[in-house]
Every structure is written in structure tokens, then in C-alpha cells.
Design an enzyme around this catalytic site. Sequence first.
Site, PDB file in Angstrom:
ATOM      1  CB  ILE A 181      -0.927   0.011   1.236  1.00 40.21           C
ATOM      2  CG1 ILE A 181      -1.817  -1.241   1.251  1.00 40.21           C
ATOM      3  CG2 ILE A 181      -1.761   1.279   1.289  1.00 40.21           C
ATOM      4  CD1 ILE A 181      -2.606  -1.418   2.549  1.00 40.21           C
ATOM      5  CB  SER A 182       1.092   4.301   0.174  1.00 37.60           C
ATOM      6  OG  SER A 182       1.611   5.592   0.006  1.00 37.60           O
ATOM      7  CB  SER A 183       5.865   3.605   0.977  1.00 37.79           C
ATOM      8  OG  SER A 183       7.240   3.290   0.914  1.00 37.79           O
TER       9      SER A 183
ATOM     10  CG  HIS B 162      -2.588   7.979  -1.157  1.00 36.84           C
ATOM     11  ND1 HIS B 162      -1.920   7.568  -2.289  1.00 36.84           N
ATOM     12  CD2 HIS B 162      -1.806   7.614  -0.091  1.00 36.84           C
ATOM     13  CE1 HIS B 162      -0.781   6.976  -1.943  1.00 36.84           C
ATOM     14  NE2 HIS B 162      -0.689   7.001  -0.619  1.00 36.84           N
TER      15      HIS B 162
END
Length: 437
Positions: free
Chosen positions: A163-165, A304
Site C-alpha cells: 500500500i502506497s510506499s 489515496h
Amino acid sequence: MPTALRTTVTRQLRTLLAALLPLLAALLVAAPTAVARTEAADVVPTATLTEVTDFGTNPSNLRMYVYVPDRVTANPAVLVAVHWCTGSGPDMYNGTEYDTLADQYGFVVVYPSVTRSSKCFDVSSPQALRRDGGSDPVGIKSMVDWVTSTYDADTSRVFATGISSGAMMTNVLLGDYPDVFAAGAAFSGVPFGCFATTDGSEWNSACAQGTVSRTAQQWGDIARAAYPGYTGPRPRMQLWHGTEDDVLRYPNFGEMIKQWANVHGVSQTPAATDTPQSGWTRTRYGGTGDRAPVEAISLQGVGHNLYSNGMAARVLTFFGLDSGGPAPQPQPGACKVTATTNAWNTGLTASLTITNTSTTSVNGWQLGFTLPTGQTITNGWGATYTPATGTVTAAGASYNASLAPGASVSIGYQANHTGNSAAPGIFTLNGTACTAG
């Protein structure tokens, strides 16, 4: 000692030894199995998150957490679940359902955890963006090696999600180690190499803002450059992105689709489009089923932080882990391609014969292959060739777009070369691997 007493004692000892020897023999035979079973069971406590130390090469001092269910399948699959910036391995464990799904299907989950102050994974340094270059990907690879060795895991069923990074790291892991990971699922990420920096910075504002745009070929070349010379199968990729993402903006979604479609040598035109849930648009590339080479889910009006309960189950379906068995890989045999070249000085012509060896018709065929280094197509016949270099897709013309079972079609092209005049050796037909004749 009197002779009679000595004889009596000797006989008693012989009787005792005769009784003990079979028992000792049985214990010696059984002992190795019992010890091995106990050691394997005691490596990591089951059904709880446990930190593992000294797991191997770890240049960036990551921490490793692992979840082993009570009932691990024989030769289990391995899932690497990668956290977001400011998060941790325990946060990823608590914020997703992969542990409960592991209980159900018997796979092992690894949760890498960043120790640097930002708590973001390194997806930008030159070291991180090449195979065995150093930094976080090397440490995560060591974690995978530790699990596969400790639990005799199935090395053909190693997966990554984040997730994300962690989504960005999922892209990096699949680029650096295409021979290790079978598939990945990235929630709110960016393409492999998009975050690249050379000044030590962890953040690339242009990429985050969605202003970095490249051709599919350029993106594919960036991913392939992480492991030069690798010609084996590539990991499948599932992509998730919200249209209102204000951290890693939505244009990155389209750039990732371009990159992974090119890596797989499949068309950027969806082979299938549907709406699995209200506000979701799912497109599949190179195939129409649950395990297409590339699957992309766009979430309308979502920002996001798009991950929610239930999505992990869809990840497992894409990976092929929800049945407890291996994820199917494209197997040679549904098609056959024979390729020959006729070369001179700096030019060549290539002739390709495609045969449909399946039992069903192929309509609207697209042949994927990679040109040897230094070759550039200048013209072709029987198909449209794009791009002219690198990973090429040859799309059938209107008059030969249908291939009945057992039928063949011949196509060809002319190309310049810089010394290597060989024919391509690996082909896919609509995403399915072909036997090379």
C-alpha cells in the site's frame, strides 16, 4: 567374587542388555524424525505475529515479521505484505486481512518493516532499482529466502503486495526479482523507476504529482534494465488506484498499466472491461480471466487511502491463492511459432509462422516477442508491428485475424541490425506462452 555369583551377574546383565538393545535401536531410528519435526514447529510460534532476526543479508537494517498459521500447507506459498510510509510491519498486519486468509489457505505471510526515520521504503536510489544492488529489496529477498528454506515453501508461489510506499516497493520487487515473484498487487503506487533520484532524496515530486509520462516501451525498458539479460517469465501485476489520489496522483495508474503491459508484451488495449463493484472499473490486459497478465482496478472518486476490507480476498484470487493450489502460469502448447531469419551486412528479413495448437479458435490474435538487442523493424507484412524495437506486438490484419484450431498464418518483417541477426526465441499469443519451433 565367587565363580557362581560372577556367572549369575553376567547372565543378568546379558538379559538386561538383550531387552534394552531393541528399545535403543528403535529410539535411534525414530529420533532424527522427531527432532526435525520439533525444530520446524519451534522456529516461529504459530497464529501470532513474530519478529525474526538474523534472517540474512540486510543492508538497510529492515525488521522482519512473519505470520505462520496453525495449519501450514505442504510447500506453502509465501506472501510479502509491504506497509505504507510512516507505517510498520505490525501496522500492516493489523490493518489488513492477510493473516486470517493465511489461516484459511495455509500460506506464510512476511511483513517487512522500515527502521529509517521516514518509515518509507527505498524505491528511489540506484541501489534499490537494480537486482542485488543493495538497500531494501535485498533485505526483503533475504526474508523470502529464509521462509522458503525454513518451511520448504514453493518458490514458484512467492507474491508481493503493498500500500502506497509498499505499492511502490511491490513494483520494485517485481522489477528487481522477476525470477522470485510470481505476481504482485499494488495499491496506490507508481511505475518501477518513476521515483528514481540520484541525490539521496527519498521523494520525487514530479512522479508523485503524475507529471512523469513515458512511452510503454520506455517504461518497459526501465523495468527490464533492473535485471539485464533476464529472458524468463515475468510476474503478473494487479494495480489499484483512486481517481482522486492527491498523494500519488492518478496519472501514475495509466503509466503503470503501460509499463507492465509492455513488460509482458501484450497490448495496452484491454482484453476485457467490467465493473465488479459500484464505482470500480476493472480492465484486463493480455487475457480475460482472473489471472490475466495485467489487471487494473480504477476506483471513481476515491483518494489515496483506498484499501479496505475485502480487497485482500480479490488479491488472493488474482494470485491464485484462494484455492490453496498453485497459480496457473502460461504453459507452452496453446500455440507454436517457427521463426527464421535471412541476414546481410546490417539488415535482415524474418519469417514467422504462427500455429494455433489449441482446440478453440483465436480471434484478433496478437503475437508478442522481444527483438534481439540492436534490431529495429523497418517494415513488415501480415501484421502491424509496434513498437519497432524492444518488446514488439504484432497484431493480425483484418484478413488473417482469425486462427481456427490447427490453422497457421505466416507473417514477417524486415529489420536493421548492429551485429546480432538472430530471430526472437520467446513468443506469446494473446498473453499465452507459445512453443518455439
